[in-house]
Design a protein around this motif. Sequence first.
Motif, short mmCIF file in Angstrom:
data_model
loop_
_atom_site.label_atom_id
_atom_site.label_comp_id
_atom_site.label_asym_id
_atom_site.label_seq_id
_atom_site.Cartn_x
_atom_site.Cartn_y
_atom_site.Cartn_z
N SER A 18 0.83 -1.21 0.00
CA SER A 18 0.00 0.00 0.00
C SER A 18 0.85 1.25 0.00
O SER A 18 0.35 2.35 0.16
CB SER A 18 -0.89 -0.01 1.25
N GLY A 19 2.18 1.08 -0.14
CA GLY A 19 3.06 2.23 -0.13
C GLY A 19 3.52 2.54 1.27
O GLY A 19 3.15 1.89 2.24
N PRO A 20 4.35 3.59 1.44
CA PRO A 20 4.86 3.96 2.75
C PRO A 20 3.72 4.22 3.73
O PRO A 20 2.71 4.83 3.38
CB PRO A 20 5.65 5.24 2.48
N ALA A 73 7.39 -0.16 -3.19
CA ALA A 73 6.85 0.92 -2.34
C ALA A 73 7.11 2.28 -2.97
O ALA A 73 6.24 3.17 -2.94
CB ALA A 73 7.48 0.84 -0.96
N GLU A 74 8.29 2.45 -3.56
CA GLU A 74 8.61 3.71 -4.21
C GLU A 74 7.71 3.95 -5.41
O GLU A 74 7.24 5.07 -5.65
CB GLU A 74 10.09 3.69 -4.65
N SER A 77 4.22 5.11 -4.30
CA SER A 77 4.09 6.48 -3.82
C SER A 77 4.56 7.53 -4.84
O SER A 77 4.52 8.72 -4.56
CB SER A 77 4.90 6.65 -2.53
N TYR A 78 5.01 7.06 -5.99
CA TYR A 78 5.52 7.97 -7.03
C TYR A 78 4.37 8.83 -7.55
O TYR A 78 3.32 8.32 -7.98
CB TYR A 78 6.13 7.12 -8.14
N ARG A 82 0.80 7.71 -9.29
CA ARG A 82 -0.52 7.84 -8.65
C ARG A 82 -1.52 8.48 -9.61
O ARG A 82 -2.67 8.05 -9.70
CB ARG A 82 -0.39 8.67 -7.37
#
Length: 345
Positions: A18-20, A73-74, A77-78, A82
Motif C-alpha cells: 500500500s506504499g509507505p 513501495a517507491e 508512492s511515485y 498515482r
Amino acid sequence: SAELCLLPALAALLPPLSGPGGSGPAEVGLGVLPAELRAAVRALVGELDSLFTALGLREESFAVGALSRVVAAELASYASARNRRRTATNKASVIFVDRTLDLAGAVGHHGDNLAEKILSVLPKLPGHKTDVMVNMVELTALQTTDETCGIIAPGCLAQPNDPAAKALWESFMNLKQKEAVMEARRHLVEAASRENLPIKMSMGEVTPEQLSSYIQLFRNNLKALENHCGLLQLVLATVQTLKHPQTSKWDNFLAFERLLLQTIGESEMPSVLNQLLPMIKSYNERTKDDYACEDFLVLLVYIYSVVGEIKCGKELDTAEEEVKRALVKAICDEPEPSPLLKKIT
C-alpha cells in the motif's frame, strides 16, 4: 487488458503493497540505502512508470525480497504513477523478485543438460554473450595444435538456416545428455546417408570418438560439408564439450550439490564447512580434477544460499575462519590469478 504478469492466487500469499505507511511489519526504506543505489531505484521507478504509461496500465504491485519491497513501495508512492493509476483503464499485476533470493539458481549445476554444458565449457564467441566458439580444424586437412587453430574461423551454435541443426539444438536443451548425444549421432548418420557417405551405424553408447569418426567422412566432400555445415558445427561442439576437462568437474559439482541437499537437513553449517576444508588446495597441491579457487567461491555461494537460517555460535566462527584461512592461502599461492580473482582481490 494489457497484463505484465497476472497471478491472482499470489494475492493470498503476498498482500499488495500500500506504499509507505501501509500495514505490515517495518521494512527497509529508500532512505537507508546508499546514495548510488537510491538513485538507481528512483531511475528504475521512473522508467517503469513511463512503460506503464505507454501501456495504459493501472498496476497492483507484489514483492518478494527486501529490495523488491523498496522498489514496489517507491513506485506506489511515485506522484506521476498515482496520477496514472487514477486514469488508466488496463489492469496488471506486477511482481518484483530479488534475484539474490535465488543465487543457488545462478551458481548451481542443474541436472543432465547438454546445452548448458556446451555453453559453460566452450569459449565465448568474440563479441557475443550467448554463443560459443566451435573449433573447426577437424573438418580441415590441417594438422595443427590448439595454439595455432586461430587461423581457422570458429563455428558457433546459432544455425537459423539449417532445420536439422535447429532440431538438434532443441534436443540438447530438452533431453537428458545421453539421449541428446544419441540424437546427434542419429542426425549425423541421416546426413551421411543422404550424401552416400560410407557410414556404418553403431549401436550402444555414443562416444566422442565415434562422433569424430563420423565427422571425418564429411571432411573431403565439399558438397556434403556445405549441405550440413550447421549440423556439423553442433556435433563438433558436442564432441569438444564431452572431451573438455571442465565437463568432469561439472559432474563433480552436481554430485556435491546433490549430496549437500540430501544432508543439509541433518548437518549443521560447521559440519558442511569442515567437509569442504580438505578440498581447498593450493596451486602446487592441486591435480586437474581438484577444485580451483573460483570453484570454491561458487560452492560457498551455493552452500550459503541453500542452507536457510544459520545458527551462529563459536563452532561456526571456528569453521568459517578455517575455510577463510585456507581460501586466502590458496588465492595468494596462485602464480597467475584469473581475471575473476584479480577483480575480487
